[in-house]
Design an enzyme around this catalytic site. Structure first.
Site, PDB file in Angstrom:
ATOM      1  N   SER A   1     -17.441  11.516   5.456  1.00 40.63           N
ATOM      2  CA  SER A   1     -17.810  11.571   4.042  1.00 40.63           C
ATOM      3  C   SER A   1     -19.036  10.700   3.835  1.00 40.63           C
ATOM      4  O   SER A   1     -19.525  10.059   4.761  1.00 40.63           O
ATOM      5  CB  SER A   1     -16.661  11.064   3.173  1.00 40.63           C
ATOM      6  OG  SER A   1     -16.621   9.646   3.237  1.00 40.63           O
ATOM      7  N   LYS A   2     -19.489  10.687   2.611  1.00 36.79           N
ATOM      8  CA  LYS A   2     -20.693   9.927   2.259  1.00 36.79           C
ATOM      9  C   LYS A   2     -20.565   8.447   2.614  1.00 36.79           C
ATOM     10  O   LYS A   2     -21.561   7.781   2.856  1.00 36.79           O
ATOM     11  CB  LYS A   2     -20.932  10.048   0.750  1.00 36.79           C
ATOM     12  CG  LYS A   2     -21.885  11.168   0.417  1.00 36.79           C
ATOM     13  CD  LYS A   2     -22.625  10.846  -0.867  1.00 36.79           C
ATOM     14  CE  LYS A   2     -24.108  10.887  -0.628  1.00 36.79           C
ATOM     15  NZ  LYS A   2     -24.827  11.963  -1.119  1.00 36.79           N
ATOM     16  N   ARG A   3     -19.336   7.975   2.603  1.00 36.56           N
ATOM     17  CA  ARG A   3     -19.104   6.568   2.958  1.00 36.56           C
ATOM     18  C   ARG A   3     -19.703   6.228   4.315  1.00 36.56           C
ATOM     19  O   ARG A   3     -20.111   5.113   4.575  1.00 36.56           O
ATOM     20  CB  ARG A   3     -17.592   6.307   3.069  1.00 36.56           C
ATOM     21  CG  ARG A   3     -16.890   5.895   1.832  1.00 36.56           C
ATOM     22  CD  ARG A   3     -15.430   5.588   2.132  1.00 36.56           C
ATOM     23  NE  ARG A   3     -14.760   6.612   2.930  1.00 36.56           N
ATOM     24  CZ  ARG A   3     -14.298   6.422   4.146  1.00 36.56           C
ATOM     25  NH1 ARG A   3     -14.405   5.245   4.728  1.00 36.56           N
ATOM     26  NH2 ARG A   3     -13.702   7.404   4.809  1.00 36.56           N
TER      27      ARG A   3
ATOM     28  N   GLY B   1     -22.329   7.533   5.714  1.00 38.68           N
ATOM     29  CA  GLY B   1     -23.786   7.636   5.789  1.00 38.68           C
ATOM     30  C   GLY B   1     -24.196   8.965   5.199  1.00 38.68           C
ATOM     31  O   GLY B   1     -23.403   9.637   4.541  1.00 38.68           O
TER      32      GLY B   1
END
Ligand code: GLU
Length: 472
Positions: free
Chosen positions: A242-244, A246
């Site tokens: 996920s965006k967490r 990167g």
């Protein structure tokens, strides 16, 4: 005939997981001489947007995944889905449901309070004709629900093997919402059938949807296609990517200066490997080697560092003419594209030298700017490390020596510099390090004598003079 499709919903950027799905479909189609269809699943009006659709198209083009058919926009096909849903009602395989969201919610809560698992309770399947008439007269909005038959639904997934679900676990799901829009299950089945899709290759997050869709194929009397679900991609901490973790939007990698072929190689090898010990492959080589049977069951990890490494490696190994088109926008951003185009021959020689150490195209362009323009900033870290006492004196003497050199080649300048160092009784490095700072303002660079040759005599002299006058 093999025919596959990529069917993104334009509700967000095309992320790397979606791109991998598209890429596997594309590889499979190319490998089998089949067709690759692009379908935009934009029936969720509130969350879909035209801009996102266009962005997805351009992201796919960047990767080189040209489609043979489409894009087919589902939002333009609403009548088809409506007719198909009505057909199932007529055939007694689906029914109108007048329940409001609130009513369903209340009943669900009640069931939960009694500790019963909830699925739609078929209230509207069992309406008496009076009740139905009453609802119709009230003008209640109605959806269409599918009657899930009893029994088991099984299929052989080409990646994950046999999958079997008891139909009692599936509720009578909605096919057509009361606003006339289809649910995903209806539109996906109708379109895959009408487009004659032979294989559905998609993310494993859809595995729970597949039994419902197979039931629909059967209800329509159609043969289901074959299914292949690709294991979900994890982040380096082995949690769902996920965006967490990167950047996950495909085009963000383009913006950062990743080569499309690097991305292609990397995505192709998430869950699959071409099976040889090569650093990277040409697209045709991947097509030739691709096989769905070799897709691994385990979840691949998206290793950002490995991707960055691969990108740098490919920039350094590929000849300049193969990265030039992708590099151009970055050179433009640095304001040096026109200059470079005017002296293509020199530019290619310079870039061949500089790209050896560039991590990405943005960095390559920024470094190239230092070779083209003399007004660069001297980097603090370079000054600290290599602009020491004696630097100026050495460079002044070097300037005098270089003045006398006629053919300013790497060999010549090396000879001159080393002889001077000998005469001064110092190590050549004592001249080379400050010279590098003077020429490029950086702490590291390609071989200094190659740099001298690329810059040429006039430019070299000017840069040394600038350093002598501007630096302390
Ligand atoms: N629109 C769906 C998605 O983006 C497609 C699913 C499918 O391939 O069937 O997840």
């Amino acid at each position: 005939m093999v025919k596959v499709r990529f069917a993104p919903s334009p509700t967000g950027h095309l992320h790397v997981g979606g791109a991998r799905t598209a890429l596997f479909n594309w590889l499979f189609a190319r490998k089998n001489g089949g067709k690759f269809v692009l379908r935009i699943e934009d029936t969720d009006v509130e969350r879909s947007s035209r801009e996102m659709s266009f962005e997805i198209l351009s992201a796919l083009k960047w990767l080189g995944l040209e489609w043979d058919e489409g894009p087919v926009y589902q939002s333009k096909r609403l009548r088809i889905y409506q007719r198909m849903a009505e057909r199932l009602v007529k055939e007694g395989k689906a029914y109108y449901c007048y329940c409001t969201r609130q009513e369903i919610e209340d009943r669900r809560k009640k069931a939960e309070e009694q500790g019963k698992p909830w699925k739609y309770d078929r209230r509207c399947l069992n309406l008496s004709s009076e009740e139905r008439e009453k609802f119709e007269n009230e003008g209640r909005p109605k959806a269409i629900r599918f009657i899930v038959p009893e029994g088991k639904t099984e299929f052989e997934d080409l990646v994950l093997g046999k999958i079997s679900v008891d139909n009692s676990e599936i509720e009578d799901f909605v096919l057509l919402k009361s606003d006339g829009y289809p649910t995903y299950h209806l539109s996906v089945v109708v379109d895959d059938h009408l487009l004659k899709i032979s294989h559905i290759i998609r993310g494993a997050d859809h595995i729970a949807n597949t039994p419902k869709q197979i039931l629909l194929y059967k209800a329509f009397g159609w043969n289901p296609p074959l299914f292949a679900h690709l294991p979900l991609i994890l982040g380096p901490d082995r949690k769902k990517l996920s965006k967490r973790h990167g950047e996950t939007s495909l085009l963000a990698f383009k913006e950062k200066g990743y080569l499309s072929l690097a991305m292609f190689n990397f995505l192709a090898q998430l869950s699959w490997s071409p099976g040889e010990d090569k650093e990277f492959y040409e697209v045709e080589e991947l097509v030739e080697r691709f096989s769905l049977e070799k897709v691994r069951h385990s979840n691949p990890v998206f290793d950002f560092e490995k991707l960055a490494w691969l990108n740098a490696r490919m920039i350094s190994l590929l000849p300049v003419d193969r990265i030039w088109e992708e590099l151009k926008p970055f050179l433009k951003r640095e304001g040096i594209l026109e200059d470079l185009e005017k002296r293509q021959d020199w530019s290619f020689r310079m870039l061949a030298l500089v790209k050896e150490r560039a991590r990405d195209l943005a960095e390559l362009a920024a470094t190239a700017r230092r070779y083209v323009r003399r007004d660069f900033e001297y980097r603090e870290e370079a000054l600290k490390k290599h602009w020491k006492d004696g630097a100026k004196e050495g460079l002044e003497r070097l300037l005098q020596e270089f003045e006398k050199v006629e053919s300013f080649t790497a060999e010549e300048t090396e000879k001159v510099l080393r002889e001077l160092a000998d005469r001064m009784g110092i190590k050549a490095a004592k001249l080379i390090h400050p010279l590098r700072v003077a020429l490029l303002g950086e702490r590291v660079s390609p071989g200094i004598f190659d740099v001298l040759e690329i810059l040429g005599k006039e430019e070299t002299m000017a840069r040394i003079k600038r350093a002598l006058s501007e630096l302390p």
